[in-house]
Design a protein around this motif. Structure first.
Motif: not given
Length: 164
Positions: A26-31, A33-45
């Motif tokens: 999630n940290v690599e994905l967030a980086d 796509v230009g997001l911080s990890p928490s909002p990125c995980l929320t979007r993935v879910k």
């Protein structure tokens, strides 16, 4: 399936990245796509719950496991009523060696992709289908000699990147 939430460019980036590297953290994905990890995980879910992401898996190198044969087969059905198509589809989905099935327009009805142990294995499956009356009028087989490349991802950005 009901349409999911409207996707923005970040959602599309997430989908593109995940289909190319499903095991990305999630940290690599967030980086990426230009997001911080928490909002990125929320979007993935949210994308998973809405049905945009239907699963995660591994791409296998079948050649490492042994010899195999890929065959594309054009199939024309004898009859063309709605029930004939449904019956055909409900029967072939049970054949593990058929890994893709496409109802197409043009000179035949279906394009099937088989993966078998070899020509005799493929031929025994086809003969079984003909003997079991799948409703096939005719078929044409195309044995794959070489696959210079196989893409396991869709061109998300090219298809939908300009629509958001």
């Amino acid at each position: 399936m009901l349409p999911g939430p409207k996707l923005d460019r970040i959602d599309l980036k997430i989908l593109a990245k995940l289909q190319q590297a499903g095991r990305v953290t999630n940290v690599e994905l967030a980086d990426a796509v230009g997001l911080s990890p928490s909002p990125c995980l929320t979007r993935v879910k949210r994308l998973e719950q809405a049905g945009y992401i239907t699963g995660y898996g591994a791409h296998l190198n079948l050649g490492k496991l042994g010899e195999f044969l890929t065959v594309f087969t054009e199939v024309t059905l004898s009859e063309h009523r709605r029930g004939d198509f449904s019956r055909f589809e409900s029967r072939i989905v049970k054949l593990d060696e058929i890994v893709e099935c496409h109802l197409v327009s043009g000179g035949y009805d279906y394009l099937l992709k088989f993966v078998t142990r070899g020509v005799s294995h493929y031929q025994s499956i086809i003969e079984g289908m003909l003997e079991s009356d799948y409703g096939i009028e005719k078929y044409f087989s195309y044995v794959v000699i070489k696959s210079p490349f196989i893409k396991h991802h869709f061109p998300i950005q090219s298809l939908f990147g300009n629509s958001v």
